[in-house]
Write an enzyme that holds these catalytic residues in place. Structure first.
Site, mmCIF file in Angstrom:
data_model
loop_
_atom_site.group_PDB
_atom_site.id
_atom_site.type_symbol
_atom_site.label_atom_id
_atom_site.label_comp_id
_atom_site.label_asym_id
_atom_site.label_seq_id
_atom_site.Cartn_x
_atom_site.Cartn_y
_atom_site.Cartn_z
ATOM 1 N N GLU A 115 -5.002 1.963 2.686
ATOM 2 C CA GLU A 115 -5.007 0.779 3.552
ATOM 3 C C GLU A 115 -5.120 1.194 5.013
ATOM 4 O O GLU A 115 -5.813 0.562 5.804
ATOM 5 C CB GLU A 115 -3.719 -0.029 3.332
ATOM 6 C CG GLU A 115 -3.730 -1.413 3.979
ATOM 7 C CD GLU A 115 -3.226 -1.444 5.416
ATOM 8 O OE1 GLU A 115 -3.336 -2.504 6.046
ATOM 9 O OE2 GLU A 115 -2.733 -0.407 5.919
ATOM 10 N N GLU A 116 -4.437 2.271 5.377
ATOM 11 C CA GLU A 116 -4.379 2.690 6.779
ATOM 12 C C GLU A 116 -5.738 3.157 7.308
ATOM 13 O O GLU A 116 -5.939 3.233 8.514
ATOM 14 C CB GLU A 116 -3.336 3.806 6.968
ATOM 15 C CG GLU A 116 -1.901 3.387 6.651
ATOM 16 C CD GLU A 116 -1.320 2.430 7.684
ATOM 17 O OE1 GLU A 116 -1.999 2.113 8.668
ATOM 18 O OE2 GLU A 116 -0.175 1.987 7.477
ATOM 19 N N ASP B 106 3.719 -6.387 3.747
ATOM 20 C CA ASP B 106 3.247 -5.334 4.649
ATOM 21 C C ASP B 106 3.419 -5.756 6.107
ATOM 22 O O ASP B 106 2.754 -5.243 6.991
ATOM 23 C CB ASP B 106 1.774 -5.029 4.328
ATOM 24 C CG ASP B 106 1.281 -3.758 5.003
ATOM 25 O OD1 ASP B 106 2.123 -2.946 5.437
ATOM 26 O OD2 ASP B 106 0.051 -3.586 5.108
ATOM 27 N N HIS C 135 0.826 -1.223 0.000
ATOM 28 C CA HIS C 135 0.000 0.000 0.000
ATOM 29 C C HIS C 135 0.853 1.264 0.000
ATOM 30 O O HIS C 135 1.928 1.308 0.605
ATOM 31 C CB HIS C 135 -1.013 0.001 1.149
ATOM 32 C CG HIS C 135 -0.453 0.056 2.534
ATOM 33 N ND1 HIS C 135 -0.179 1.244 3.177
ATOM 34 C CD2 HIS C 135 -0.136 -0.920 3.420
ATOM 35 C CE1 HIS C 135 0.274 0.985 4.404
ATOM 36 N NE2 HIS C 135 0.320 -0.316 4.575
ATOM 37 N N ASP D 109 -0.247 4.461 0.894
ATOM 38 C CA ASP D 109 -0.541 5.504 1.889
ATOM 39 C C ASP D 109 0.209 5.258 3.191
ATOM 40 O O ASP D 109 0.683 4.154 3.464
ATOM 41 C CB ASP D 109 -2.047 5.581 2.164
ATOM 42 C CG ASP D 109 -2.598 4.327 2.826
ATOM 43 O OD1 ASP D 109 -2.250 3.213 2.378
ATOM 44 O OD2 ASP D 109 -3.373 4.444 3.798
ATOM 45 N N HIS E 69 3.963 3.519 12.359
ATOM 46 C CA HIS E 69 3.049 4.618 12.726
ATOM 47 C C HIS E 69 3.667 5.610 13.703
ATOM 48 O O HIS E 69 2.976 6.484 14.198
ATOM 49 C CB HIS E 69 1.721 4.094 13.327
ATOM 50 C CG HIS E 69 0.966 3.201 12.407
ATOM 51 N ND1 HIS E 69 -0.253 2.647 12.719
ATOM 52 C CD2 HIS E 69 1.249 2.774 11.150
ATOM 53 C CE1 HIS E 69 -0.675 1.904 11.704
ATOM 54 N NE2 HIS E 69 0.225 1.964 10.752
HETATM 55 ZN ZN LIG Z 1 0.909 -1.284 6.365
#
Ligand SMILES: [Zn+2]
Length: 427
Positions: A191-192, A214, A94, A96, A396
């Site tokens: 995705e997030e 991922d 992904h 994003d 994150h």
């Molecule tokens: Zn991820």
């Protein structure tokens, strides 16, 4: 047959790609209903389309939703035992990055031959990646480590996955003697914010099986995710002037608070880990006349998911009995299901992933994700998609970091996978 290994220049390319991609801000927005949720995700999409075309993927294109799709055609010659028999394999990551941490102005810091110890982040003296808090740092001594400057996230989640797939595509181009079936590349948006597959056309993608890159730690393959539902509790009270409310007022605020307080302590996110289930009230708003409580329910089995939902119903029943005049409703909505249910229907997609890890000389580690991935939704949309590590750590956060060596191994494992699918199709 060429040896599957990224050489020094392949690794340099992998690093350069990664550094290029993380500098492009692709933060998604959970409050947007647009697709993609932020237009800037297309900035990276356009770069990737250009690079894929340069790498020989003639059909590389961005869809109106910002997804990037491309094909590396099969190079199995006619007459080969596997000719026309190798299923198309998808490689998915992904674009994003997480909405809760700054993703603009990423200034990656590259530490060559990491010698161990804490990693200071140059942009913020308070941010130090502690050796003691990151057991995986000890496994990465001698590696090339990449961090942010401490003021933003790094974006290894999931630009590491994108760089690994792009490097594998480039490697295939430089090794025409390496035979493989059709490879489909898919880079998703959002995705997030849980919308990574909203516009993913599985039939058009045309892969028989796929893998997301991922995950986190080297050698880890994830084939399990939570079963997830959301719940909405609506409480309707009855408002009366509080000076004259005796025997008449029904206060939805008190009823809502009572329900939340009644949720069993042993099934909260802050009291559970591993394979335990939870019930999480994450939003409560309203007034005397009406309150809405939003919850999520998570468990690894459907049975346990029902048990947690019953925990919520029980809390509502008890509170309803105490506030007979309040009107309380509970509604559940399915979010996603544990992809292990689907993968069990055709486990070779997982078995080949384990085999690919072994061919790297590593022992595969099977893990369950306390969350979802694009792959969990894709698996239920008919495309079985286990998750492979991408290398990133402390996702994150501004202390996110990644090892280039772990990234290189992820790139190599995709090549082994292609080889295994070819071998098994020829058998
Ligand atoms: Zn991820």
């Amino acid at each position: 047959m060429s040896t599957i290994a990224l050489d020094a220049s392949d690794r340099r390319e992998l690093l350069d790609r990664f550094l290029r991609y993380v500098r492009i801000d692709t933060q998604s927005d959970e409050n947007s209903t647009a697709s993609p949720s932020t237009e800037k995700q297309k900035d990276l999409a356009r770069v990737l389309v250009g690079e894929l075309q340069q790498l020989g993927c003639a059909d590389a294109a961005m869809t109106e939703w910002g997804y990037v799709f491309a094909t590396v055609p099969s190079n199995v010659p006619a007459g080969h035992a596997a000719a026309g028999k190798v299923p198309a394999i998808g490689l998915v990551a992904h674009m994003d990055t997480y909405h809760g941490t700054v993703g603009a102005g990423v200034k990656p810091q590259v530490i060559e031959s990491y010698g161990g110890g804490d990693l200071a982040l140059p942009g913020d003296a308070r941010q130090v990646i502690r050796f003691a808090d990151n057991p995986n740092l000890a496994r990465c001594v001698g590696h090339t480590i990449v961090t942010s400057d401490g003021t933003t996230l790094l974006g290894a989640d999931d630009k590491a996955g994108i760089a690994e797939i792009m490097t594998a595509v480039a490697w295939l181009g430089r090794h025409p003697e390496f035979l493989h079936g059709p490879v489909r590349i898919g880079f998703t948006t959002d995705e997030e914010v849980g919308r990574g597959t909203e516009h993913f056309d599985v039939a058009a993608f045309g892969a028989a099986y796929a893998y997301t890159l991922d995950g986190s730690d080297i050698a880890e393959i994830e084939d399990e995710t939570f079963c997830a539902d959301s719940a909405l509790v609506v409480i309707e009270g009855h408002d009366v002037h509080p000076g004259y409310a005796k025997g008449k007022l029904v206060n939805a605020v008190r009823v809502g608070a009572a329900i939340v307080e009644r949720l069993p302590r042993e099934f909260l996110p802050e009291t559970t880990e591993g394979r335990q289930s939870y019930l999480h009230a994450y939003d409560l708003r309203g007034d005397v006349t009406r309150v809405e409580v939003k919850l999520i329910v998570r468990a690894f089995t459907e049975e346990e998911l029902r048990e947690r939902e019953e925990s919520l119903r029980e809390a509502v029943r008890v509170v309803q009995a105490a506030y007979a005049e309040a009107r309380i409703s509970v509604e559940f909505k399915e979010s996603y299901r544990n992809m292990a249910y689907k993968i069990a229907e055709d486990p070779k997609v997982l078995d080949y992933a384990f085999e690919a890890v072994r061919r790297l000389g590593l022992e595969p580690v099977r893990r369950a994700i306390r969350g979802g991935t694009d792959g969990s939704r894709l698996s239920f949309m008919g495309l079985l998609t286990p998750n492979i590590w991408a290398g990133g750590q402390s996702f994150h956060s501004v202390q996110e970091w990644v090892s280039l060596e772990w990234m290189a191994k992820a790139s190599e494992v995709t090549l082994h996978l292609l080889q295994i699918w070819l071998e098994r199709s020829a058998a």
